[in-house]
Scaffold this motif. Structure first.
Motif, PDB file in Angstrom:
ATOM      1  N   GLU A   1      35.347   2.845  42.960  1.00 34.91           N
ATOM      2  CA  GLU A   1      36.384   3.520  42.163  1.00 34.91           C
ATOM      3  C   GLU A   1      36.862   2.633  41.019  1.00 34.91           C
ATOM      4  OE1 GLU A   1      37.258   6.571  42.255  1.00 34.91           O
ATOM      5  OE2 GLU A   1      36.108   7.114  44.038  1.00 34.91           O
ATOM      6  N   TYR A   2      36.998   1.348  41.304  1.00 32.18           N
ATOM      7  CA  TYR A   2      37.446   0.405  40.274  1.00 32.18           C
ATOM      8  C   TYR A   2      36.418   0.308  39.150  1.00 32.18           C
ATOM      9  CZ  TYR A   2      38.543  -4.219  38.300  1.00 32.18           C
ATOM     10  OH  TYR A   2      38.813  -5.265  37.452  1.00 32.18           O
ATOM     11  N   LYS A   3      35.152   0.152  39.514  1.00 29.14           N
ATOM     12  CA  LYS A   3      34.088   0.052  38.498  1.00 29.14           C
ATOM     13  C   LYS A   3      33.977   1.354  37.707  1.00 29.14           C
ATOM     14  CE  LYS A   3      32.466  -4.074  39.635  1.00 29.14           C
ATOM     15  NZ  LYS A   3      32.424  -5.207  38.720  1.00 29.14           N
ATOM     16  N   LYS A   4      34.126   2.481  38.415  1.00 32.15           N
ATOM     17  CA  LYS A   4      34.037   3.772  37.723  1.00 32.15           C
ATOM     18  C   LYS A   4      35.170   3.923  36.710  1.00 32.15           C
ATOM     19  CE  LYS A   4      33.572   8.741  38.566  1.00 32.15           C
ATOM     20  NZ  LYS A   4      34.608   9.177  37.612  1.00 32.15           N
ATOM     21  N   ALA A   5      36.359   3.453  37.068  1.00 33.61           N
ATOM     22  CA  ALA A   5      37.494   3.537  36.141  1.00 33.61           C
ATOM     23  C   ALA A   5      37.217   2.726  34.873  1.00 33.61           C
ATOM     24  CB  ALA A   5      38.764   3.036  36.833  1.00 33.61           C
ATOM     25  N   ILE A   6      36.603   1.542  35.042  1.00 30.91           N
ATOM     26  CA  ILE A   6      36.290   0.702  33.874  1.00 30.91           C
ATOM     27  C   ILE A   6      35.227   1.379  33.011  1.00 30.91           C
ATOM     28  CG2 ILE A   6      35.457  -1.557  33.111  1.00 30.91           C
ATOM     29  CD1 ILE A   6      36.390  -2.666  35.834  1.00 30.91           C
ATOM     30  N   VAL A   7      34.171   1.870  33.657  1.00 28.79           N
ATOM     31  CA  VAL A   7      33.089   2.523  32.910  1.00 28.79           C
ATOM     32  C   VAL A   7      33.619   3.754  32.174  1.00 28.79           C
ATOM     33  CG1 VAL A   7      30.914   3.775  33.151  1.00 28.79           C
ATOM     34  CG2 VAL A   7      31.259   1.653  34.414  1.00 28.79           C
ATOM     35  N   ASP A   8      34.441   4.561  32.860  1.00 32.62           N
ATOM     36  CA  ASP A   8      35.027   5.740  32.216  1.00 32.62           C
ATOM     37  C   ASP A   8      35.858   5.351  31.001  1.00 32.62           C
ATOM     38  OD1 ASP A   8      33.867   7.439  33.979  1.00 32.62           O
ATOM     39  OD2 ASP A   8      35.658   7.856  35.164  1.00 32.62           O
TER      40      ASP A   8
END
Length: 885
Positions: free
Chosen positions: A416-423
Motif C-alpha cells: 500500500e505504501y509503495k502504491k501510494a508513492i507510485v500513484d
C-alpha cells in the motif's frame, strides 16, 4: 514460603504473560458453579466462578437454554448472601444472562427489595438490572421508584436511574417522557455525573422538537451548567442548533458568543470542545476562527500528549479549508515533528505541508526525510498523499518533491505504501508536463527491483502509453526488456505489450523492437509467446518492418467497442466448436453496471487507477462506455464528462443522478438510476427531457433501459444536437417507467405493470461544462509564451460580497478553470488579491486567465479580467461568460 514471581529483564524470550483465564472450559466452569448451592456460601469462591462465567460470555461462548436456566437459578440463590462484592457480581451476571420473561419473575421481588434498600450500592445496581431485564408492564409498577431515584440525594443512585432512562427511551419512550420534570430538576444537580447524564437524557427526550432543543440550550447557556462533562454536551447541542439554523452571517450566528466564552473555561476538555465546535461551523469566517486557533496553538505546547494530539488533529482538519488561518501555528507544529508520539508528529507534518508556502517546501523536505524512517507504513501513506497535494499546489517545486518520492520509493515498505508513492508520481507526471521525463525515469528504476507484480504491470502499462511521447523513447527500452528476462510470467507478458507499443509509435525503434520480440518467441510461458507472435505479425505482417498502420495503433491503444461485462458473459457462454468466437456477436447494449455509483464527497481516484486528466489523455471509463453505443459513434471525440449531478433528494424511492458528456456538436445526458424499493421492478425506464428553455438544443437520441431491478444501478441516455462551440440552457426531467410489483419471498414480478412517472430536478448546461481543468507548471512562462495578440482585458463590478474569498470562488466556479500556484487561497483580511487560472476550452483551445480583485469599505468588489488564449474568439467568449454570470 512461596517466592514472588519476578520478571527476567535479561531474557525476554522466556517471558510469558500469565492469564487467570488461560485454558478454562465451559464444562468445567459449569461444574464449579455448583458452589452456588452450598449451604455455607463462600463469597470469594462464588465471585471467582461468576468472573469466569462472565469471561466466557464476553468471549462469545454460547450457553444452551438449559445451561443458561440452571446458571440463572443458581445465581439467584446468592441473594441470601450479604457480601456487597458478591452482590455486585450477581447483578452483573443477571444482566449478562438476559433471562426470559418467565424467569424474570424469580428475581423481580429481590431486585425491588434491593431498590428500596438503605444500602445505596444495592439501590443503584438494582435499578440498572431491573431496567435492563424488565418489560413495559413491570416498568409501570416501578416508575414511581425510578422518578424518586432520579432526584435522589446520592449521585450514584441518581446517575443509575438517569442512565437506565437513556436505555429505556429506545424501548418505552412514552413512559420515559413522563419523567421530564424530575430530569429537569436533576440537570440543576451539583454532582458532575448526575448533571451530565440528566442533560443527555433531557436532550434525547426533546431531540425531535427543534424549538424545544433550542429553548433548552438557550436556558442552559446562561451559566447553570457546572459539570465539565455536561458543558461539553451543551457545546455539542449548541453547535447542532447553529447548524440547523443555517445562519452564517457574522455576528448574527446564535450561541457563537457562548462557544467563544467556553474558550476561557478552566477545564481543558471544555476549552477543546468549544474550539473544535467553532472550527466545524459551516461557513466559518476568519474572525470567528481566530480565538479557537489561538487556544489550539497553546495546546500544541502542552505537556500532555492527548492535548497535543487533539490540537494538531483539529488544526489538520482546519488546514483543509482555511490553510491561511493555521499558518500562525507553523512554528509550534515544526517543533512537534520530533515528538515521541508518532501520530502527533505525522499530523504535524501533514498540516505543515498543507499550510506551508513555496519558500518553506525545501526546509520541510529535509525534516521529513529524517522522520520517515521512524514511522509505520500507514503514517507514511498519509505523508505521501500530503506531499502529492503540495506538489500540485506548487508545481515549480516538482523537482525536490519528485526526488523525495523517488528516494523513499527505494526504501523498504509494504504494498500500500509503495502504491501510494507510485500513484503520486503518476499523478504528477499527468498534471505537470515538465515532470514527465524525470518521473518516468524514477518509475523505470523502481521496477528494476520491484517485488510487487501488480505495481510492475501497472507501471509498464503506463510506460507504454507515455514513454513513446517523450523526447528520447529509446532510453526506456533497456528497463522494459530487463523485465522480459528477469521477471515472472505476468510481468513478462506486460513487458512484451509495452515493447509493442513503443514499436508501434516510434518507427525508428521498430527494427530493434522486432529483434527483441523475436527473442520472446522462445519464452517458457505460452501467454508471453502468444503476445510476441501477435505483435510481430501486427508490426510486420508481411515480414517487412515498415510504418505502423492506423489499425495496429487502434488495437494497441484503443478501447474495445463492446462492454467488458458483456464480453465476459459471452466468453463464458461460448461452447468450443469449429466456428471461432466472433466478437461481433457480443451485445453492445449497456447493462446495469456500477460505473457511476455515488462516490463519497471529496474522494476521487488518483494515480494508476484513475482516469487520466487533460485534453491529451487516453480514453477514460466514460468514453469506453459511450463508444460501445452505436447511436453515439458518430459524435466524434468526447471532450469532457462532468461530475454526477444529483436529480433526487437523499432517501427517496428512486435515486437518479446525471453526467453531462460534452462533444463539439452534441451533449449526451447519462442518467444513472437506482431503484431503492425492494417490492418493485421497473421496466422500459426512460427520462423525458423538456428542452423548451434550451432553444439551441434539439433531441436526437433517447436510449431506454429495459429493466431496473431493486438496488441494481442502470443507465439511460438522452442525446442533444447543439451548435458547435458553447450553448447554454435549462432542461426539466421526468423519469418514466412501467412499475411491476415483486414478491420479495420468491423474487418473481407480476406480469402486468402500471405506467408511472417521477419528477426529477432541473438540469443546467453552464459555461464550466465547456472547460477542462488543466494546470500549467509555470504560469508566467505560459502567459508570456502565449503573447498578447489574443489578449482581452476588461473590468467588472461584482457588487457586495462578504469577502474577497467568496468573490474569487464565485468566478472560479463560473469559469470552471484550474487555479494555479495556490492563488485560489485568499489571505485573511486582504484588501486585494490576484488569482491565476488555466484550462482548455472546447475545441482544445488553451486558455489562461489573470484575475485581479479589490474590495473597498462597503464590501464592494471590483475585478480586472485579463484573458489570453490561442483563439481571440475564445478570449471574447470568456469575457461574455463573466459579464453574463
Amino acid at each position: 514460603m512461596a517466592q514472588p514471581l519476578v520478571k527476567k529483564d535479561d531474557d525476554r524470550d522466556d517471558e510469558a504473560e500469565y492469564s487467570p483465564f488461560l485454558g478454562i472450559e465451559k464444562g468445567a466452569v459449569l461444574q464449579e458453579a455448583r458452589v452456588f448451592n452450598d449451604p455455607q456460601l463462600d463469597p470469594r469462591r462464588c465471585s471467582q466462578v461468576i468472573t469466569k462465567l462472565l469471561y466466557l460470555l464476553n468471549q462469545g461462548e454460547t450457553f444452551t437454554k438449559i445451561e443458561a436456566t440452571e446458571v440463572f437459578f443458581a445465581v439467584t440463590k446468592l441473594f441470601q448472601s450479604r457480601d456487597i462484592g458478591l452482590r455486585r457480581m450477581v447483578y452483573l451476571m443477571i444482566k449478562e444472562l438476559s433471562p426470559s420473561a418467565d424467569e424474570v419473575i424469580i428475581v423481580t421481588s429481590s431486585l425491588m427489595k434491593d431498590m428500596n434498600s438503605k444500602t445505596d450500592m444495592y439501590r443503584a445496581n438494582a435499578i440498572r438490572v431491573l431496567c435492563r431485564i424488565t418489560d413495559g408492564t413491570l416498568l409501570t409498577q416501578i416508575e414511581r421508584y425510578l422518578k424518586q431515584a432520579i432526584v435522589d440525594k446520592n449521585p450514584v443512585v441518581a446517575s443509575a436511574a438517569l442512565v437506565s432512562g437513556i436505555h429505556l427511551l429506545q424501548t418505552n419512550p412514552e413512559i420515559v417522557k413522563r419523567w421530564s420534570n424530575e430530569v429537569q430538576e436533576a440537570v440543576q444537580s451539583r454532582a458532575a455525573l448526575v448533571q451530565f447524564h440528566a442533560l443527555a437524557l433531557l436532550h434525547q427526550i426533546r431531540q425531535n422538537d427543534r424549538l424545544a432543543v433550542s429553548k433548552l440550550v438557550t436556558s442552559l447557556t446562561r451559566g447553570t451548567v457546572r459539570s465539565p462533562l455536561a458543558q461539553c454536551l451543551l457545546i455539542r447541542y449548541a453547535s447542532q442548533v447553529i447548524h440547523e439554523s443555517g445562519n452564517t452571517q457574522t455576528g448574527e450566528r446564535p450561541f457563537y458568543d457562548y462557544l467563544e466564552s467556553c474558550l476561557r473555561h478552566k477545564a481543558e476538555m471544555v476549552i477543546f470542545e468549544a474550539a473544535r465546535a467553532i472550527t466545524e461551523l459551516s461557513g466559518v469566517t476568519s474572525r470567528e476562527l481566530t480565538p479557537a486557533i489561538t487556544v489550539l496553538q497553546l495546546f500544541l505546547s502542552s505537556s500532555k500528549p492527548v492535548l497535543r494530539f487533539a490540537a494538531v488533529r483539529t488544526l489538520n482538519k482546519v488546514a483543509m479549508t482555511h490553510p491561511m488561518a493555521v499558518t500562525n501555528c507553523n512554528i509550534d507544529m515544526e517543533s512537534l515533528i520530533s515528538d515521541q508520539n508518532r501520530s502527533i508528529a505525522t499530523l504535524a507534518i501533514t498540516t505543515l505541508l498543507k499550510t506551508g508556502n513555496e519558500s518553506s517546501v525545501d526546509r520541510l523536505m529535509k525534516q521529513i526525510t529524517n522522520f520517515m524512517s521512524d514511522i509505520a507504513d500507514e503514517f507514511k501513506i498519509v505523508v505521501v498523499e500530503a506531499i502529492r497535494s503540495l506538489c500540485l499546489k506548487f508545481p515549480l517545486k516538482y523537482r525536490s518533491l519528485m526526488n523525495f518520492l523517488s528516494n523513499i520509493l527505494r526504501e523498504e515498505g509494504g504494498f500500500e505504501y509503495k502504491k501510494a508513492i507510485v500513484d503520486s508520481i503518476v499523478l504528477l507526471i499527468r498534471d505537470i508536463p515538465d515532470a514527465k521525463e524525470s518521473g518516468l525515469f524514477h518509475l523505470c528504476e523502481f521496477i528494476e527491483d520491484c517485488e510487487f507484480t501488480y505495481l510492475s504491470t501497472q507501471i509498464l502499462h503506463f510506460l507504454g502509453n507515455e514513454g513513446p511521447k517523450t523526447s528520447d523513447p529509446s532510453k526506456y527500452i533497456r528497463y522494459i526488456y530487463n523485465r522480459v528476462i528477469l521477471e515472472n510470467a505476468t510481468v513478462r507478458a506486460s513487458a512484451v505489450s509495452t515493447l509493442a507499443k513503443f514499436g508501434a509509435m516510434v518507427d525508428s525503434l521498430k527494427p530493434r523492437i522486432f529483434v527483441l520480440l523475436r527473442r520472446c518467441l522462445f519464452d517458457s510461458d505460452d501467454e508471453v509467446r502468444d503476445r510476441a507472435t501477435l505483435y510481430l505479425n501486427m508490426l510486420a505482417g508481411d515480414g517487412i518492418v515498415g510504418e505502423t498502420g492506423k489499425d495496429v495503433k487502434e488495437f494497441l491503444f484503443g478501447s474495445l467497442n463492446v462492454p467488458l461485462g458483456n464480453l465476459e458473459t459471452s466468453l463464458k457462454n461460448y461452447e468450443p466448436s469449429e466456428e471461432p468466437f466472433d466478437i461481433n456477436s457480443v451485445p453492445k447494449d449497456v447493462k446495469a453496471q456500477p460505473l457511476a455509483e455515488k462516490k463519497a464527497p471529496g474522494k476521487k481516484p488518483t494515480g494508476l487507477g484513475a482516469a487520466p486528466t487533460g485534453p491529451t489523455s487516453t480514453v477514460d471509463a466514460y468514453e469506453k462506455l459511450l463508444s460501445s453505443i452505436p447511436e453515439f459513434a458518430g459524435f466524434g471525440k468526447l471532450f469532457k464528462s462532468s461530475a454526477p449531478v444529483e436529480l433526487t433528494e437523499a432517501e427517496t424511492e428512486y435515486a437518479v443522478n446525471v453526467v453531462k458528456h460534452i462533444y463539439d456538436g452534441h451533449v449526451v445526458f447519462q442518467y444513472n438510476c437506482t431503484n431503492t424499493v425492494p417490492e418493485q421492478l421497473l421496466e422500459n425506464v426512460s427520462v423525458v427531457v423538456d428542452a423548451s428553455e434550451a432553444e439551441e438544443f434539439s433531441e436526437v437520441v433517447s436510449k431506454h433501459l429495459r429493466s431496473l431491478p431493486y438496488d441494481s444501478p442502470g443507465h439511460t441516455f438522452v442525446a442533444f444536437e447543439k451548435p458547435e462551440g458553447v450553448a447554454f440552457g435549462k432542461f426539466s426531467n421526468v423519469l418514466r417507467f412501467i412499475v411491476k410489483e415483486v414478491d420479495t419471498s420468491t423474487g418473481e414480478a407480476e406480469e402486468e405493470g402500471v405506467e408511472d412517472e417521477y419528477q426529477l430536478e432541473d438540469l443546467d448546461v453552464v459555461a464550466a461544462d465547456y472547460m477542462l481543468k488543466v494546470g500549467v507548471s509555470n504560469f508566467k512562462n505560459a502567459w508570456d509564451s502565449m503573447g498578447d495578440d489574443c489578449e482581452r482585458v476588461d473590468e467588472y463590478g461584482l457588487g457586495v460580497r462578504e469577502s474577497l474569498a467568496e468573490a474569487v470562488n464565485a468566478v472560479i466556479n463560473i469559469l470552471g478553470m484550474q487555479p494555479c500556484e495556490g492563488t485560489e487561497v485568499v489571505p485573511s483580511n486582504s484588501r486585494s488579491h490576484t488569482c491565476l487560472l488555466s484550462g482548455v476550452f472546447i475545441g482544445n483551445v488553451k486558455v489562461l486567465v489573470r484575475l485581479s480583485f479589490g474590495i473597498d469599505g462597503p464590501k464592494q468588489v471590483a475585478m480586472k479580467l485579463a484573458v489570453r488564449s490561442e483563439d481571440p474568439a475564445v478570449s471574447d467568449t470568456i469575457h461574455e461568460i463573466v459579464a453574463s454570470g
